[in-house]
Design a protein around this motif. Structure first.
Motif, PDB file in Angstrom:
ATOM      1  N   VAL A 309       0.856  -1.188   0.000  1.00  0.00           N
ATOM      2  CA  VAL A 309       0.000   0.000   0.000  1.00  0.00           C
ATOM      3  C   VAL A 309       0.888   1.232   0.000  1.00  0.00           C
ATOM      4  O   VAL A 309       1.876   1.302   0.748  1.00  0.00           O
ATOM      5  CB  VAL A 309      -0.941   0.018   1.218  1.00  0.00           C
ATOM      6  N   LEU A 310       0.538   2.214  -0.817  1.00  0.00           N
ATOM      7  CA  LEU A 310       1.266   3.481  -0.891  1.00  0.00           C
ATOM      8  C   LEU A 310       0.273   4.607  -0.643  1.00  0.00           C
ATOM      9  O   LEU A 310      -0.795   4.647  -1.272  1.00  0.00           O
ATOM     10  CB  LEU A 310       1.928   3.642  -2.255  1.00  0.00           C
ATOM     11  N   SER A 311       0.611   5.525   0.254  1.00  0.00           N
ATOM     12  CA  SER A 311      -0.324   6.588   0.613  1.00  0.00           C
ATOM     13  C   SER A 311       0.408   7.911   0.800  1.00  0.00           C
ATOM     14  O   SER A 311       1.641   7.965   0.867  1.00  0.00           O
ATOM     15  CB  SER A 311      -1.074   6.225   1.912  1.00  0.00           C
ATOM     16  N   GLY A 312      -0.381   9.008   0.876  1.00  0.00           N
ATOM     17  CA  GLY A 312       0.169  10.346   1.039  1.00  0.00           C
ATOM     18  C   GLY A 312      -0.528  11.084   2.160  1.00  0.00           C
ATOM     19  O   GLY A 312      -0.768  10.537   3.227  1.00  0.00           O
ATOM     20  N   ASP A 313      -0.828  12.357   1.939  1.00  0.00           N
ATOM     21  CA  ASP A 313      -1.720  13.167   2.762  1.00  0.00           C
ATOM     22  C   ASP A 313      -1.132  13.708   4.057  1.00  0.00           C
ATOM     23  O   ASP A 313      -1.415  14.845   4.440  1.00  0.00           O
ATOM     24  CB  ASP A 313      -2.998  12.374   3.083  1.00  0.00           C
ATOM     25  N   ARG A 314      -0.272  12.969   4.758  1.00  0.00           N
ATOM     26  CA  ARG A 314       0.041  13.260   6.156  1.00  0.00           C
ATOM     27  C   ARG A 314       1.119  14.308   6.379  1.00  0.00           C
ATOM     28  O   ARG A 314       1.364  14.730   7.504  1.00  0.00           O
ATOM     29  CB  ARG A 314       0.422  11.969   6.880  1.00  0.00           C
ATOM     30  N   HIS A 315       1.860  14.693   5.379  1.00  0.00           N
ATOM     31  CA  HIS A 315       2.939  15.680   5.502  1.00  0.00           C
ATOM     32  C   HIS A 315       4.116  15.141   6.324  1.00  0.00           C
ATOM     33  O   HIS A 315       4.858  15.900   6.946  1.00  0.00           O
ATOM     34  CB  HIS A 315       2.439  16.997   6.087  1.00  0.00           C
ATOM     35  N   PHE A 316       4.271  13.845   6.340  1.00  0.00           N
ATOM     36  CA  PHE A 316       5.456  13.180   6.862  1.00  0.00           C
ATOM     37  C   PHE A 316       5.515  11.798   6.239  1.00  0.00           C
ATOM     38  O   PHE A 316       4.613  11.401   5.494  1.00  0.00           O
ATOM     39  CB  PHE A 316       5.466  13.099   8.400  1.00  0.00           C
ATOM     40  N   SER A 317       6.588  11.073   6.514  1.00  0.00           N
ATOM     41  CA  SER A 317       6.731   9.725   5.961  1.00  0.00           C
ATOM     42  C   SER A 317       6.874   8.704   7.087  1.00  0.00           C
ATOM     43  O   SER A 317       7.482   8.996   8.135  1.00  0.00           O
ATOM     44  CB  SER A 317       7.960   9.658   5.044  1.00  0.00           C
ATOM     45  N   GLU A 318       6.308   7.527   6.875  1.00  0.00           N
ATOM     46  CA  GLU A 318       6.472   6.409   7.789  1.00  0.00           C
ATOM     47  C   GLU A 318       6.179   5.112   7.051  1.00  0.00           C
ATOM     48  O   GLU A 318       5.577   5.121   5.966  1.00  0.00           O
ATOM     49  CB  GLU A 318       5.558   6.539   9.011  1.00  0.00           C
ATOM     50  N   ILE A 319       6.631   4.005   7.618  1.00  0.00           N
ATOM     51  CA  ILE A 319       6.348   2.679   7.072  1.00  0.00           C
ATOM     52  C   ILE A 319       5.640   1.879   8.153  1.00  0.00           C
ATOM     53  O   ILE A 319       6.091   1.823   9.304  1.00  0.00           O
ATOM     54  CB  ILE A 319       7.640   1.960   6.628  1.00  0.00           C
ATOM     55  N   SER A 320       4.498   1.301   7.785  1.00  0.00           N
ATOM     56  CA  SER A 320       3.693   0.506   8.718  1.00  0.00           C
ATOM     57  C   SER A 320       3.594  -0.926   8.212  1.00  0.00           C
ATOM     58  O   SER A 320       3.745  -1.200   7.019  1.00  0.00           O
ATOM     59  CB  SER A 320       2.297   1.114   8.880  1.00  0.00           C
ATOM     60  N   ARG A 321       3.306  -1.837   9.141  1.00  0.00           N
ATOM     61  CA  ARG A 321       3.203  -3.247   8.781  1.00  0.00           C
ATOM     62  C   ARG A 321       2.094  -3.903   9.596  1.00  0.00           C
ATOM     63  O   ARG A 321       1.926  -3.625  10.779  1.00  0.00           O
ATOM     64  CB  ARG A 321       4.524  -3.956   9.069  1.00  0.00           C
ATOM     65  N   ALA A 322       1.338  -4.793   8.949  1.00  0.00           N
ATOM     66  CA  ALA A 322       0.267  -5.519   9.627  1.00  0.00           C
ATOM     67  C   ALA A 322       0.234  -6.949   9.123  1.00  0.00           C
ATOM     68  O   ALA A 322       0.481  -7.210   7.943  1.00  0.00           O
ATOM     69  CB  ALA A 322      -1.083  -4.845   9.383  1.00  0.00           C
ATOM     70  N   GLY A 323      -0.069  -7.866  10.013  1.00  0.00           N
ATOM     71  CA  GLY A 323      -0.197  -9.261   9.603  1.00  0.00           C
ATOM     72  C   GLY A 323      -1.570  -9.535   9.035  1.00  0.00           C
ATOM     73  O   GLY A 323      -2.593  -9.251   9.652  1.00  0.00           O
ATOM     74  N   LEU A 324      -1.606 -10.100   7.840  1.00  0.00           N
ATOM     75  CA  LEU A 324      -2.892 -10.352   7.200  1.00  0.00           C
ATOM     76  C   LEU A 324      -3.693 -11.434   7.910  1.00  0.00           C
ATOM     77  O   LEU A 324      -4.907 -11.511   7.772  1.00  0.00           O
ATOM     78  CB  LEU A 324      -2.678 -10.751   5.735  1.00  0.00           C
ATOM     79  N   LYS A 325      -3.039 -12.279   8.676  1.00  0.00           N
ATOM     80  CA  LYS A 325      -3.766 -13.335   9.365  1.00  0.00           C
ATOM     81  C   LYS A 325      -4.694 -12.768  10.430  1.00  0.00           C
ATOM     82  O   LYS A 325      -5.692 -13.388  10.779  1.00  0.00           O
ATOM     83  CB  LYS A 325      -2.788 -14.329  10.001  1.00  0.00           C
ATOM     84  N   SER A 326      -4.360 -11.603  10.945  1.00  0.00           N
ATOM     85  CA  SER A 326      -5.208 -10.973  11.954  1.00  0.00           C
ATOM     86  C   SER A 326      -6.067  -9.864  11.369  1.00  0.00           C
ATOM     87  O   SER A 326      -6.827  -9.225  12.074  1.00  0.00           O
ATOM     88  CB  SER A 326      -4.363 -10.404  13.092  1.00  0.00           C
ATOM     89  N   ALA A 327      -5.925  -9.643  10.092  1.00  0.00           N
ATOM     90  CA  ALA A 327      -6.746  -8.623   9.431  1.00  0.00           C
ATOM     91  C   ALA A 327      -8.095  -9.237   9.051  1.00  0.00           C
ATOM     92  O   ALA A 327      -8.194 -10.431   8.831  1.00  0.00           O
ATOM     93  CB  ALA A 327      -6.041  -8.116   8.183  1.00  0.00           C
ATOM     94  N   PRO A 328      -9.170  -8.490   8.933  1.00  0.00           N
ATOM     95  CA  PRO A 328      -9.204  -7.039   9.130  1.00  0.00           C
ATOM     96  C   PRO A 328      -9.181  -6.653  10.608  1.00  0.00           C
ATOM     97  O   PRO A 328      -9.599  -7.422  11.451  1.00  0.00           O
ATOM     98  CB  PRO A 328     -10.513  -6.641   8.469  1.00  0.00           C
ATOM     99  N   TYR A 329      -8.692  -5.461  10.865  1.00  0.00           N
ATOM    100  CA  TYR A 329      -8.509  -5.014  12.232  1.00  0.00           C
ATOM    101  C   TYR A 329      -9.696  -4.190  12.696  1.00  0.00           C
ATOM    102  O   TYR A 329     -10.239  -3.390  11.963  1.00  0.00           O
ATOM    103  CB  TYR A 329      -7.221  -4.175  12.321  1.00  0.00           C
ATOM    104  N   ARG A 330     -10.039  -4.414  13.939  1.00  0.00           N
ATOM    105  CA  ARG A 330     -11.152  -3.683  14.518  1.00  0.00           C
ATOM    106  C   ARG A 330     -10.650  -2.823  15.673  1.00  0.00           C
ATOM    107  O   ARG A 330      -9.632  -3.123  16.289  1.00  0.00           O
ATOM    108  CB  ARG A 330     -12.233  -4.636  15.035  1.00  0.00           C
ATOM    109  N   LEU A 331     -11.407  -1.803  15.999  1.00  0.00           N
ATOM    110  CA  LEU A 331     -11.074  -0.955  17.135  1.00  0.00           C
ATOM    111  C   LEU A 331     -12.259  -0.934  18.086  1.00  0.00           C
ATOM    112  O   LEU A 331     -13.410  -0.833  17.654  1.00  0.00           O
ATOM    113  CB  LEU A 331     -10.757   0.475  16.684  1.00  0.00           C
TER     114      LEU A 331
END
Length: 417
Positions: A309-331
């Motif tokens: 996944v490639l994204s913009g918008d935030r006015h900074f840069s970071e790299i995130s990672r998630a395991g697909l076995k636990s996706a989708p994620y809920r809050l």
């Protein structure tokens, strides 16, 4: 009168008339001559050297005045851009891609030092990820002038003549901050965004509602599919059940993921997907939990090979990672409080997201924010993103590159064959 006298009288009168005629002609030739000017009219050939166009003095003055006005009048911006912009052609569909550059958040009124740096990296492709210009307006002329200002930037003009460009948009080039389907000028805005990207007048993107599309490059075994989402055209006001993509785009996206035989997939979303903590002020998919759940479920169901996944918008840069076995994620949600119920699942397969947002300006005094899926960053200097595909070693390297051309964030990902 005798006949002989009659003939003599007629001859005398005729001689007088001839003399008067000759004198008149000589008098006319010695007086003021009519003004002549070889004036080239639009779309008409100029007269030959031995020809002239005879006009009255007033006609000549009118013609000269018209010519002066024409020389002072600027060319139509549309004609100028159409005639003078040189754009690099997209790679052939069977061309192997090894380097792709991405970026977002670009103000035409600010210095743009990164184009030469990006060009020096020799990417096969440049991808705009949104906020390509800041044209927050409902005035068509003002929006057009903003795009033209970016296209007139010498560094960018040289860049697009050498590097192929594709892209999508976000709110500020869509037309208004945090805007969506209620923006009244979205049809007009769509055409201007596609003009800026150099999209053909006959492109299907001109006729559909939204600018989402996909591209596939590379030979078998080294094929890359790039999916550009439109998170603006159909977006609703944020809320638990609010939508982002619209049913037509959802259907299209499902087919793109389900039927793809590509070896690598790049999903371009103008706003962050993996960031799991909702925000009242900042935009992200989690602010639309039902839509985010639908997208993550689709990814888990169709399992496109080596998705990044490639994204913009935030006015900074970071790299995130998630395991697909636990996706989708809920809050878990409790009134106004939000608690992230996530952990970084490092078991394969995993989903990575590179956020690259800050070509001309960034959040320099960024106070920090919670993102339990962040593995690198944040970086708050101006930057762009770079993906390097090593087909010999079956791996992708995600990088954030700064103004000096140095990688300030980096993550290597092995292909899942």
């Amino acid at each position: 009168m005798k006949p002989s006298h009659h003939c003599s009288f007629l001859q005398t009168c005729l001689s007088i008339l001839v003399i008067l005629f000759i004198c008149g002609c000589q008098s006319q030739e010695s007086g003021p001559k009519p003004i002549t000017k070889a004036h080239k009219l639009p779309d008409q050939p100029a007269p030959k050297e031995d020809e002239s166009v005879v006009t009255t003095p007033q006609e000549a003055l009118d013609a000269l005045e018209k010519e002066e006005k024409t020389e002072k009048a600027p060319e139509s911006p549309d004609d100028e851009m159409e005639d003078e912009i040189e754009r690099a052609q997209l790679p052939a569909t069977d061309a192997k891609l090894t380097r792709i550059a991405v970026g977002s958040c670009n103000r035409p009124t600010l210095p743009q030092p990164l184009w030469e740096v990006i060009q020096g990296m020799a990417p096969d492709l440049w991808i705009w990820m949104g906020d390509n210009v800041y044209a927050d307006t409902e005035d068509p002329e003002e929006m057009k002038e903003t795009y033209e200002a970016q296209l007139a930037n010498p560094s960018y003009r040289d860049f697009i003549s050498r590097i192929p460009v594709i892209g999508t948009w976000d709110d500020h080039d869509f037309g208004a901050n945090d805007s969506g389907k209620d923006y009244p000028m979205r049809e007009m805005s769509q055409q201007m965004a596609l003009d800026f990207l150099g999209e053909a007048k006959t492109s299907p993107r001109r006729r559909q509602e939204g600018i989402y599309t996909s591209y596939t490059f590379g030979p078998e075994g080294k094929r890359v599919k790039i999916i550009l989402l439109d998170t603006r055209y159909h977006r609703e006001e944020k809320g638990p059940e609010s939508d982002v993509l619209g049913e037509m785009q959802w259907s299209w996206l499902g087919n793109e993921l389900k039927k793809s035989k590509a070896d690598v997939h790049l999903l371009i979303s103008s706003i962050q997907l993996l960031q799991p903590v909702p925000s009242k002020r900042m935009e992200r998919w989690i602010n639309f939990p039902s839509a985010r759940l639908r997208l993550m479920t689709m990814i888990r169901e169709f399992r496109p090979a080596n998705l990044v996944v490639l994204s913009g918008d935030r006015h900074f840069s970071e790299i995130s990672r998630a395991g697909l076995k636990s996706a989708p994620y809920r809050l878990a949600t409790d009134g106004e409080t939000h608690e992230a119920k996530m952990v970084k699942n490092q078991t394969e397969p995993t989903l990575y997201e590179l956020t690259a947002s800050g070509l001309t300006h960034t959040w320099e005094n960024f106070p920090g924010e919670e993102n339990p899926l962040r593995i690198h960053g944040p970086y708050t200097g101006i930057h762009f993103g770079l993906l390097e595909l090593d087909w010999g070693k079956d791996r992708i390297t995600l990088k954030t590159i700064n103004e000096d051309g140095k990688a300030v964030l980096s993550q290597r990902i092995s292909f899942d064959r």
